[in-house]
Design a protein around this motif. Structure first.
Motif, PDB file in Angstrom:
ATOM      1  N   MET A   1       0.837  -1.179   0.000  1.00  0.00           N
ATOM      2  CA  MET A   1       0.000   0.000   0.000  1.00  0.00           C
ATOM      3  C   MET A   1       0.880   1.239   0.000  1.00  0.00           C
ATOM      4  N   ASN A   2       0.505   2.205  -0.799  1.00  0.00           N
ATOM      5  CA  ASN A   2       1.169   3.492  -0.665  1.00  0.00           C
ATOM      6  C   ASN A   2       0.124   4.547  -0.388  1.00  0.00           C
ATOM      7  N   ASN A   3       0.568   5.697   0.065  1.00  0.00           N
ATOM      8  CA  ASN A   3      -0.411   6.676   0.524  1.00  0.00           C
ATOM      9  C   ASN A   3      -1.243   7.275  -0.607  1.00  0.00           C
ATOM     10  N   GLY A   4      -0.894   7.036  -1.854  1.00  0.00           N
ATOM     11  CA  GLY A   4      -1.721   7.471  -2.966  1.00  0.00           C
ATOM     12  C   GLY A   4      -2.947   6.597  -3.170  1.00  0.00           C
ATOM     13  N   ASP A   5      -3.011   5.464  -2.477  1.00  0.00           N
ATOM     14  CA  ASP A   5      -4.139   4.538  -2.618  1.00  0.00           C
ATOM     15  C   ASP A   5      -5.355   4.944  -1.800  1.00  0.00           C
ATOM     16  N   TYR A   6      -5.217   5.899  -0.919  1.00  0.00           N
ATOM     17  CA  TYR A   6      -6.325   6.296  -0.056  1.00  0.00           C
ATOM     18  C   TYR A   6      -7.060   7.487  -0.666  1.00  0.00           C
ATOM     19  N   LEU A   7      -8.375   7.463  -0.568  1.00  0.00           N
ATOM     20  CA  LEU A   7      -9.193   8.451  -1.260  1.00  0.00           C
ATOM     21  C   LEU A   7      -9.761   9.531  -0.343  1.00  0.00           C
ATOM     22  N   HIS A   8      -9.639   9.354   0.961  1.00  0.00           N
ATOM     23  CA  HIS A   8     -10.077  10.368   1.925  1.00  0.00           C
ATOM     24  C   HIS A   8      -8.971  10.516   2.961  1.00  0.00           C
ATOM     25  N   TRP A   9      -8.619  11.757   3.278  1.00  0.00           N
ATOM     26  CA  TRP A   9      -7.538  12.030   4.221  1.00  0.00           C
ATOM     27  C   TRP A   9      -8.013  12.900   5.364  1.00  0.00           C
ATOM     28  N   GLN A  10      -7.435  12.633   6.524  1.00  0.00           N
ATOM     29  CA  GLN A  10      -7.741  13.405   7.714  1.00  0.00           C
ATOM     30  C   GLN A  10      -6.451  13.588   8.506  1.00  0.00           C
ATOM     31  N   THR A  11      -6.191  14.798   8.969  1.00  0.00           N
ATOM     32  CA  THR A  11      -5.038  15.057   9.831  1.00  0.00           C
ATOM     33  C   THR A  11      -5.508  14.990  11.276  1.00  0.00           C
ATOM     34  N   VAL A  12      -4.800  14.195  12.071  1.00  0.00           N
ATOM     35  CA  VAL A  12      -5.197  13.977  13.461  1.00  0.00           C
ATOM     36  C   VAL A  12      -4.013  14.333  14.370  1.00  0.00           C
ATOM     37  N   ALA A  71       4.875   9.617  18.246  1.00  0.00           N
ATOM     38  CA  ALA A  71       4.749  10.109  19.625  1.00  0.00           C
ATOM     39  C   ALA A  71       4.271  11.554  19.609  1.00  0.00           C
ATOM     40  N   PHE A  72       3.604  11.930  20.704  1.00  0.00           N
ATOM     41  CA  PHE A  72       3.223  13.318  20.899  1.00  0.00           C
ATOM     42  C   PHE A  72       4.490  14.159  20.869  1.00  0.00           C
ATOM     43  N   PRO A  73       4.517  15.272  20.171  1.00  0.00           N
ATOM     44  CA  PRO A  73       3.427  16.062  19.619  1.00  0.00           C
ATOM     45  C   PRO A  73       3.228  15.910  18.111  1.00  0.00           C
ATOM     46  N   ASP A  74       3.651  14.814  17.524  1.00  0.00           N
ATOM     47  CA  ASP A  74       3.502  14.637  16.076  1.00  0.00           C
ATOM     48  C   ASP A  74       2.029  14.549  15.683  1.00  0.00           C
ATOM     49  N   THR A  75       1.764  14.720  14.422  1.00  0.00           N
ATOM     50  CA  THR A  75       0.416  14.517  13.884  1.00  0.00           C
ATOM     51  C   THR A  75       0.401  13.213  13.105  1.00  0.00           C
ATOM     52  N   ILE A  76      -0.806  12.733  12.853  1.00  0.00           N
ATOM     53  CA  ILE A  76      -0.993  11.523  12.050  1.00  0.00           C
ATOM     54  C   ILE A  76      -1.861  11.890  10.855  1.00  0.00           C
ATOM     55  N   GLU A  77      -1.393  11.517   9.674  1.00  0.00           N
ATOM     56  CA  GLU A  77      -2.182  11.655   8.456  1.00  0.00           C
ATOM     57  C   GLU A  77      -2.856  10.307   8.247  1.00  0.00           C
ATOM     58  N   LEU A  78      -4.186  10.300   8.323  1.00  0.00           N
ATOM     59  CA  LEU A  78      -4.939   9.049   8.260  1.00  0.00           C
ATOM     60  C   LEU A  78      -5.695   8.996   6.935  1.00  0.00           C
ATOM     61  N   GLY A  79      -5.396   7.976   6.138  1.00  0.00           N
ATOM     62  CA  GLY A  79      -6.063   7.783   4.858  1.00  0.00           C
ATOM     63  C   GLY A  79      -7.091   6.668   4.960  1.00  0.00           C
ATOM     64  N   LEU A  80      -8.240   6.865   4.302  1.00  0.00           N
ATOM     65  CA  LEU A  80      -9.312   5.864   4.284  1.00  0.00           C
ATOM     66  C   LEU A  80      -9.651   5.484   2.857  1.00  0.00           C
ATOM     67  N   ARG A  81     -10.075   4.251   2.706  1.00  0.00           N
ATOM     68  CA  ARG A  81     -10.624   3.764   1.450  1.00  0.00           C
ATOM     69  C   ARG A  81     -11.536   2.598   1.755  1.00  0.00           C
ATOM     70  N   VAL A  82     -12.325   2.182   0.768  1.00  0.00           N
ATOM     71  CA  VAL A  82     -13.175   1.004   0.905  1.00  0.00           C
ATOM     72  C   VAL A  82     -12.552  -0.106   0.077  1.00  0.00           C
ATOM     73  N   GLY A  83     -12.158  -1.174   0.753  1.00  0.00           N
ATOM     74  CA  GLY A  83     -11.559  -2.318   0.071  1.00  0.00           C
ATOM     75  C   GLY A  83     -12.592  -3.249  -0.529  1.00  0.00           C
ATOM     76  N   LYS A  84     -13.754  -3.334   0.126  1.00  0.00           N
ATOM     77  CA  LYS A  84     -14.832  -4.180  -0.382  1.00  0.00           C
ATOM     78  C   LYS A  84     -16.160  -3.606   0.093  1.00  0.00           C
TER      79      LYS A  84
END
Length: 139
Positions: A1-12, A71-84
């Motif tokens: 998987m690479n991060n280009g495979d995700y179709l919705h992104w959220q910064t957390v 670790a805190f204080p970093d952010t997380i870039e969370l990608g979502l997609r539907v596999g099935k």
């Protein structure tokens, strides 16, 4: 998987309390972030009403593979997609990346089964939820 495979992104943002005694974000936080991102997307984008709708979505399976620390204080870039996308179920796939250097920190999935609120029996996913889910299906 690479991060280009995700179709919705959220910064957390990570929080101070997310770090455990080992100095990194505890594994339970990864599951919580995936669950929160999925449900926020369903409510805000697909119009899913978990409190008053005729259907609810139950998590029947989940999995997470940890690849690197964050670790805190970093952010997380969370990608979502539907596999099935099935008649009454959806397999969500998520990639969590460290915000500071884009390193993959975890990959996971959640399987939701949509059921009737009262009878808890599987029910066909209704529009507009299905129409919006379709937009996240990967080829």
């Amino acid at each position: 998987m690479n991060n280009g495979d995700y179709l919705h992104w959220q910064t957390v943002p990570t929080r101070w309390k997310d770090n455990d005694l080992y100095g990194h974000v505890n594994n339970t936080v990864h599951y919580s972030l995936m669950d929160t991102a999925i449900n926020e997307w369903m409510i805000k984008t697909a119009g899913f009403d978990p409190l008053r709708g005729d259907q609810i979505a139950l998590c029947v399976e989940s999995h997470c593979v940890y690849k690197a620390e964050v670790a805190f204080p970093d952010t997380i870039e969370l990608g979502l997609r539907v596999g099935k996308l099935g008649r009454s179920s959806v397999r969500w796939e998520a990639g969590l990346y460290r915000g500071s250097d884009a390193a993959l920190i975890a990959e996971g999935y959640f399987v939701h089964v949509f059921v009737g609120r009262g009878d808890r029996r599987p029910a066909e996913i209704v529009d507009p939820v299905r129409a919006e889910l379709q937009k996240l299906v990967i080829a």
